[in-house]
Design a protein around this motif. Structure first.
Motif, short mmCIF file in Angstrom:
data_model
loop_
_atom_site.label_atom_id
_atom_site.label_comp_id
_atom_site.label_asym_id
_atom_site.label_seq_id
_atom_site.Cartn_x
_atom_site.Cartn_y
_atom_site.Cartn_z
N ALA A 66 0.82 -1.21 0.00
CA ALA A 66 0.00 0.00 0.00
C ALA A 66 0.86 1.26 0.00
O ALA A 66 0.54 2.25 -0.68
CB ALA A 66 -0.94 -0.01 1.21
N GLU A 67 1.98 1.25 0.75
CA GLU A 67 2.86 2.41 0.80
C GLU A 67 3.65 2.56 -0.49
O GLU A 67 3.77 3.66 -1.05
CB GLU A 67 3.83 2.28 1.97
N ARG A 68 4.20 1.44 -0.98
CA ARG A 68 5.11 1.47 -2.13
C ARG A 68 4.40 1.95 -3.39
O ARG A 68 4.99 2.65 -4.22
CB ARG A 68 5.70 0.08 -2.31
N PHE A 69 3.15 1.55 -3.54
CA PHE A 69 2.42 1.88 -4.76
C PHE A 69 1.24 2.81 -4.49
O PHE A 69 0.25 2.80 -5.22
CB PHE A 69 1.93 0.60 -5.43
N ALA A 70 1.38 3.63 -3.44
CA ALA A 70 0.29 4.54 -3.06
C ALA A 70 -0.10 5.47 -4.19
O ALA A 70 -1.28 5.82 -4.35
CB ALA A 70 0.70 5.35 -1.83
N ASP A 71 0.87 5.89 -4.99
CA ASP A 71 0.60 6.82 -6.09
C ASP A 71 0.47 6.11 -7.43
O ASP A 71 0.42 6.77 -8.48
CB ASP A 71 1.73 7.87 -6.18
N ALA A 72 0.42 4.78 -7.39
CA ALA A 72 0.37 4.04 -8.66
C ALA A 72 -0.57 2.83 -8.54
O ALA A 72 -0.15 1.68 -8.68
CB ALA A 72 1.77 3.58 -9.04
N PRO A 73 -1.87 3.09 -8.28
CA PRO A 73 -2.80 1.96 -8.16
C PRO A 73 -2.88 1.12 -9.43
O PRO A 73 -3.11 -0.09 -9.35
CB PRO A 73 -4.14 2.64 -7.85
N ALA A 74 -2.66 1.75 -10.59
CA ALA A 74 -2.69 0.98 -11.84
C ALA A 74 -1.54 -0.03 -11.89
O ALA A 74 -1.69 -1.10 -12.50
CB ALA A 74 -2.62 1.92 -13.03
N GLU A 75 -0.41 0.31 -11.25
CA GLU A 75 0.71 -0.62 -11.23
C GLU A 75 0.39 -1.85 -10.38
O GLU A 75 0.80 -2.97 -10.72
CB GLU A 75 1.97 0.07 -10.71
N ILE A 76 -0.35 -1.65 -9.28
CA ILE A 76 -0.79 -2.79 -8.49
C ILE A 76 -1.62 -3.73 -9.34
O ILE A 76 -1.40 -4.95 -9.36
CB ILE A 76 -1.59 -2.32 -7.25
N GLU A 77 -2.57 -3.17 -10.07
CA GLU A 77 -3.44 -4.02 -10.90
C GLU A 77 -2.66 -4.68 -12.02
O GLU A 77 -2.94 -5.83 -12.38
CB GLU A 77 -4.60 -3.18 -11.45
#
Length: 289
Positions: free
Chosen positions: A238-249
């Motif tokens: 959640a912290e690492r990709f807080a600004d990149a939700p599309a990268e999580i998906e």
């Protein structure tokens, strides 16, 4: 607390410490710890399991009571160690793997390149590291070379109580009782009586090779086993990709057969913060023999 027993065995020329909980004839599941941690980190999670399992939890090389190298570590060795551990404990059948953080990094890449050796995979708060740039590579190699000329000191604390306070400072969700347990079971006592984390300080030296997210994702696409993706609502993903939700998906899309569960009110060490939630999710996912 459920009692554990440890055994020592040779894994690829190193002395490995392997912790066991439960009956040897119960369904086996491997618990794989993260960076700067040990197998004892899973005690609270094991205590929360409702069913009988044979939990097999190694201390990775350079951690806990396994042999420390006292020199730089090469990350691919962990894949070789896992392969050897599975050959020893589960030679004739695919294994159930539960990995936290670095343990999830190791087990997930392994599951993609040895898909027939893994029956089910649980990944706890890990979805890869952030991408690096080609321009970062020279400085990373130079930094590694510079570290070869230095001693890597252990950080000591006056006693177990002082170490427990440090653990609670890093994770305010830890109760005093849990911090006291961890301070004694994920630590080493130095000759001068000070207490230190039971991890070789050489683990803290960054790799000379930059992280290639695309390579890891390619391995994930090879996984055949069902995957339980367990993410903490206040964890590293959640912290690492807080600004990149599309990268999580984008990364989640690599897994062909995946179930996603969010562990609430939890930091990265969800096995400490919410062992009951984690245990319930694992047991709802894992198939028994």
């Amino acid at each position: 607390m459920k009692a554990s027993l440890c055994e020592q065995l040779d894994i690829r020329g190193l002395r490995y410490n392997v912790r066991h909980w439960g009956s040897a004839d119960a369904p086996a599941v491997f618990f794989l710890h993260g960076w700067m941690d040990t197998s004892a980190t899973f005690q609270f999670l094991v205590d929360a399991l409702a069913h009988d399992w044979h939990v097999i939890a190694p201390d990775w090389r350079g951690y806990g009571a396994s042999e420390w190298l006292g020199r730089p570590y090469w990350f691919p060795d962990y894949y070789g160690d896992l392969d050897a551990l599975l050959a020893h404990y589960s030679p004739d059948r695919p294994a159930r793997l539960v990995g936290h953080s670095m343990g999830a990094a190791i087990s997930s890449a392994y599951s993609g390149v040895r898909p027939d050796r893994v029956a089910q995979l649980v990944m706890m708060d890990f979805l890869g590291l952030t991408a690096t740039a080609e321009d970062d590579a020279p400085a990373q190699l130079a930094g590694w070379l510079d570290n070869l000329r230095k001693e890597q000191p252990l950080r000591g604390y006056a006693d177990h109580d002082a170490f427990a306070r440090r653990l609670q400072l890093a994770n305010p969700r830890l109760t005093g009782a849990k911090a006291a347990f961890l301070a004694r079971h994920v630590s080493r006592t130095l000759p001068d009586g000070q207490v230190t984390m039971a991890g070789d300080p050489w683990h803290k030296v960054p790799s000379p090779v930059r992280y290639q997210a695309g390579d890891v994702m390619a391995a994930w696409r090879g996984i055949k086993a069902p995957v339980l993706m367990m993410l903490a609502d206040k964890g590293y993903v959640a912290e690492r990709f807080a600004d990149a939700p599309a990268e999580i998906e984008r990364r989640l899309a690599c897994f062909a057969d995946m179930r996603r569960v969010t562990i609430t009110d939890s930091g990265h060490n969800l096995q400490h913060d919410q062992p009951e939630q984690v245990a319930a999710a694992i047991e709802a996912f894992l198939a028994r023999d």
